[in-house]
Structure formats: C-alpha cells, structure tokens
Design a protein around this motif. Structure first.
Motif, short mmCIF file in Angstrom:
data_model
loop_
_atom_site.label_atom_id
_atom_site.label_comp_id
_atom_site.label_asym_id
_atom_site.label_seq_id
_atom_site.Cartn_x
_atom_site.Cartn_y
_atom_site.Cartn_z
N UNK A 134 -16.86 -4.33 -14.90
CA UNK A 134 -15.58 -3.82 -14.37
C UNK A 134 -14.79 -4.92 -13.65
N UNK A 135 -15.47 -5.87 -13.00
CA UNK A 135 -14.74 -6.95 -12.32
C UNK A 135 -13.97 -7.78 -13.34
N UNK A 148 -7.82 0.31 -21.92
CA UNK A 148 -9.20 -0.21 -21.87
C UNK A 148 -10.02 0.64 -22.83
N UNK A 149 -10.83 -0.04 -23.65
CA UNK A 149 -11.82 0.71 -24.44
C UNK A 149 -13.20 0.31 -23.93
N UNK A 150 -13.84 1.21 -23.21
CA UNK A 150 -15.19 0.93 -22.70
C UNK A 150 -16.19 1.53 -23.69
N UNK A 161 -16.58 6.21 -13.20
CA UNK A 161 -15.73 6.49 -12.03
C UNK A 161 -14.85 5.28 -11.72
N UNK A 162 -15.48 4.10 -11.72
CA UNK A 162 -14.71 2.88 -11.40
C UNK A 162 -13.68 2.59 -12.50
N UNK A 163 -14.07 2.81 -13.75
CA UNK A 163 -13.13 2.56 -14.85
C UNK A 163 -11.93 3.50 -14.76
N UNK A 164 -12.19 4.74 -14.38
CA UNK A 164 -11.07 5.69 -14.24
C UNK A 164 -10.15 5.25 -13.10
N UNK A 165 -10.74 4.73 -12.05
CA UNK A 165 -9.94 4.25 -10.92
C UNK A 165 -9.08 3.06 -11.35
N UNK A 166 -9.70 2.10 -12.06
CA UNK A 166 -8.96 0.90 -12.52
C UNK A 166 -7.83 1.31 -13.45
N UNK A 190 -22.12 15.53 -17.95
CA UNK A 190 -22.30 14.91 -19.27
C UNK A 190 -21.16 13.99 -19.64
N UNK A 191 -21.44 12.98 -20.47
CA UNK A 191 -20.35 12.23 -21.08
C UNK A 191 -19.54 13.22 -21.91
N UNK A 192 -18.25 12.94 -22.05
CA UNK A 192 -17.40 13.82 -22.87
C UNK A 192 -16.04 14.06 -22.25
N UNK A 193 -15.98 14.10 -20.90
CA UNK A 193 -14.70 14.45 -20.28
C UNK A 193 -14.02 13.29 -19.58
N UNK A 194 -14.45 12.06 -19.89
CA UNK A 194 -13.92 10.91 -19.15
C UNK A 194 -12.71 10.28 -19.84
N UNK A 195 -11.88 9.61 -19.04
CA UNK A 195 -10.74 8.87 -19.57
C UNK A 195 -9.79 9.80 -20.32
#
Ligand SMILES: Cc1ncc(COP(=O)(O)O)c(C=O)c1O
Length: 386
Positions: A134-135, A148-150, A161-166, A190-195
């Motif tokens: 993330x840095x 961003x594609x993580x 959480x940090x990626x959503x903040x950035x 669960x993964x699925x609802x991020x970004x």
C-alpha cells in the motif's frame, strides 16, 4: 537502468515436453467436483428445460446463492474472470489512457484487462506475502491515475481497509482481482463487497470450478446494471441495444457446475486446510509456506512455498522427476513477459518472489498421505542444494 534484453535473459522457461515426459501423478490445480450426482441431475434439468444460456434459471440461482455467500448486493456471472475484469474497467468509464496501478506479481490476465480497456498500466511492488504494497501505491499515484487494481492472491486478502481509504482520499476507482478469493474472509467479513467491484474466477483450477466462468460482485446498483447490459451485447430488451457490449454470458451448464461446487465450498475449504496443515508441518526450513494472518480466514486454494532462490529450480526439477508437477506461480512476473518487458519499473520484492515461489499440489484429489509424500520429495530436493 534495466533494459528489455537484461530482463529476458533471466527468464527460464519450463519446457512442456519435460512435463509430459515425466507424466506427473500430482499436479497443481487439478479440477475437482464434490457432488457429481447433483451436477448430473442439474444437467438433466437443463436438457429438459431447453434453456441453455441467456440468463437462465441456473445462472440466476448461482448469482443469488453467491451474492448471499459474498454478503454483497449484486453478483453478475460472466464467461470468465478475465472478461469480468475488462467489463468492470469499461463500465467504470475511466478516462481513456488514464493510469491503473496493478501489481506485477499476478496472473497476466490482470494486466491484459487494463491494456485491453484502453488504459495505461503502472506496476507496483508487493509485500513479503505477494500482496500489493500500500505504501508503494500511495507513492505511485499521480494526476493521471484513475484506478487501483489490487489482487487477492493464494486465498489471502490485501489490506482492503487501507486500500479503500487510499482510493477514497484520492478519488480513485478500486477494483479487486479476487480470482483466487472465493470463501476468503478478512476480519471484516467475506471478500466480495470491497471497492467498486471484485472479480472471482470459476476456472477449472479454482476452488469453485464452473469449468470456466467468473463472478463480479458489487454493492453499486448502477455498476451492476451497466455490467448486466455489457455482458449481453448491451441488450436492454429483445430489440433494444442500450450500450456497447460483448458476449460474456455464462451458460447454464457452467452455472450448474459452479453452483454445485459452491454448495460444497465449506467441505472443500476444510479439506484444503488439512492439506495445508500437513505441508506446514512437513516442509523443512529454510523453505517456508506463505500463511494467512491470524485475523484472516483462507480458502487454502494454493500452497505457496518460499524456497531459497538458489534451490528453487532444482526442487522443481526433482519434484517433476518424481511425478509431481509444482508450479512457479507467479513466474517470471508480468513485467518480464514479452508484451510488458520494455517497462522500467523496479520491483525488487516481485523479482525476489518470482525466484522463490513454488506452489505445491492441493485440492480434492490430494490426500494427507499424498501431501506427506510430496513434502518428503520436496525436502530431499531442498537438501540436495545445500
Ligand atoms: C490472479 C488471477 N487473475 C485473473 C485470472 C483469470 O481468470 P479466468 O481464467 O477465469 O479468466 C486468473 C486465473 O488463473 C488469476 O489467477
């Protein structure tokens, strides 16, 4: 500065002939099905119904079942995850040729989806487990960056959480390539609802096989609507085309396979966890498994072992001679592949991991005894290099 030629010279391709000659008994990513009878019943239902594709009942059942498991508002099935990534990038309507930051330590599809969507990619480095740093992402963002594609690799999760903040702070879109991520949970669920969206693969080598296929998840209703149009040529009715689209629909047979396997997900994860634990105990240092964090719940779909870089090729060869096809996954890093090889990013952690990683066979057809045997052969290959 590294030139294209310097990069190419370090890549050691594995000849297909050396794999077929040794006809491996154990292979990374062999597909499995846990309830064949249920799948065959569903195939019969499909044949009886005469509804083979075009948003049929099996696709709809899969999408609602998956949305509930992912705890997300919308799940849109597609023909494969690669097309899923492309459709997400295109439906987000990012400015043409704007920059998307993506790790190079990933499967090549992540990078291709960016370039094929008329966007520029910028490679970022990863941390010691192979997840986006993330840095580094923070450092790489400039005025031309739009997204961003993580990548959630190996059944592990990035710092969502940090990626959503950035992403929020910089007004960027955030897409997760969660091709390996079905059934993975972070401390937040669960993964699925991020970004803006996540994209999961149903390829035959994944924990939930649909033979081929992909699932896109998003909490945005607008994005979901755009994706449903885009996967079906842009059709909004029988004769009405509302937007540019393609054919990325999942067929009923694929959905039946995926749904049947999805219903057995907990069993598949429990089995993989046992195999992972067996390897964890048996693989000797200095080799080391990449493990989930204490607050992370993996699907253990991949057993990724970090080997000493000077030993990795010998271990790979030794395993193959003993009927075990391990994979250098990922290798050699997308930034060293032909279409991307002229790029100038310096990615030391990616380069190191690409020299160290070996993924060992796991999944339904690997037993504890198999894992013990594979670990024994692995250890003897490792010892030969010291
Ligand atoms: C990280 C990653 N992204 C994307 C994909 C592409 O998935 P699919 O084969 O469903 O297109 C894969 C496939 O292995 C993958 O490993």
């Amino acid at each position: 500065m590294m030139t294209k030629t310097d990069r190419d010279a370090t890549v050691k391709p594995l000849a297909m002939s050396s794999v077929s000659k040794n006809s491996p008994r154990y292979v990374v990513g062999r597909p499995g099905i846990l309830n064949q009878q249920r799948f065959l019943e569903r195939v019969q239902d499909i044949l009886n119904s005469g509804w083979h594709t075009n948003d049929g009942p099996m696709v709809q059942e899969l999408e609602s079942f998956a949305a509930a498991r992912f705890d997300v508002r919308n799940c849109i099935s597609v023909a494969n995850a690669t097309l899923g990534l492309e459709l997400v990038l295109q439906c987000l309507r990012l400015p043409r040729q704007s920059k998307v930051i993506v790790p190079s330590f990933t499967f090549v599809a992540s990078a291709h989806s960016i370039v094929r969507s008329d966007l520029q990619l910028v490679f970022c480095d990863v941390d010691e487990r192979g997840l986006v740093d993330c840095d580094e992402i923070d450092r790489l963002i400039d005025d031309e960056t739009s997204a961003i594609m993580a990548v959630n690799i190996y059944g592990l999760a990035c710092d969502t959480e940090r990626l959503e903040y950035i992403a929020k702070r910089n007004r960027l879109a955030l897409v997760f390539d969660s091709a390996h991520g079905i059934g993975v949970r972070t401390q937040f669920g669960p993964l699925g609802g991020h970004g803006n969206a996540e994209v999961f693969s149903l390829h035959a080598t994944k924990i939930i096989s649909g033979f081929e296929g992909g699932l896109i998840t998003t909490n945005s209703q607008d994005l979901a609507n755009a994706l449903r149009l885009a996967r079906n040529f842009g059709f909004s009715g029988y004769d009405c085309v509302a937007s540019i689209g393609t054919n990325a629909k999942l067929s009923e047979i694929h959905a039946a396979m995926a749904l049947t396997n999805f219903e057995e997900l907990d069993k598949a994860i429990a089995h993989n966890a046992t195999i992972f634990a067996t390897y964890l105990e048996a693989v000797k240092t200095p080799a080391r498994l990449i493990s989930p964090l204490a607050n992370e719940s993996s699907n253990y779909q991949y057993v990724a072992v970090k080997c000493p870089a000077q030993s990795r090729e010998r271990i790979l060869e030794h395993l193959l001679q003993n009927g075990i096809f391990a994979r250098r996954y990922f290798y050699p890093g997308v930034h060293r592949m032909e279409p991307y090889g002229a790029r100038l990013e310096k990615l030391p952690q990616t380069d190191l991991l690409c020299e160290q990683i070996l993924c060992l066979p796991t999944g339904q057809d690997i037993s504890i005894a198999d894992a013990e045997y594979i670990a024994k052969v692995f250890n003897s290959g490792l010892e030969q290099t010291f």
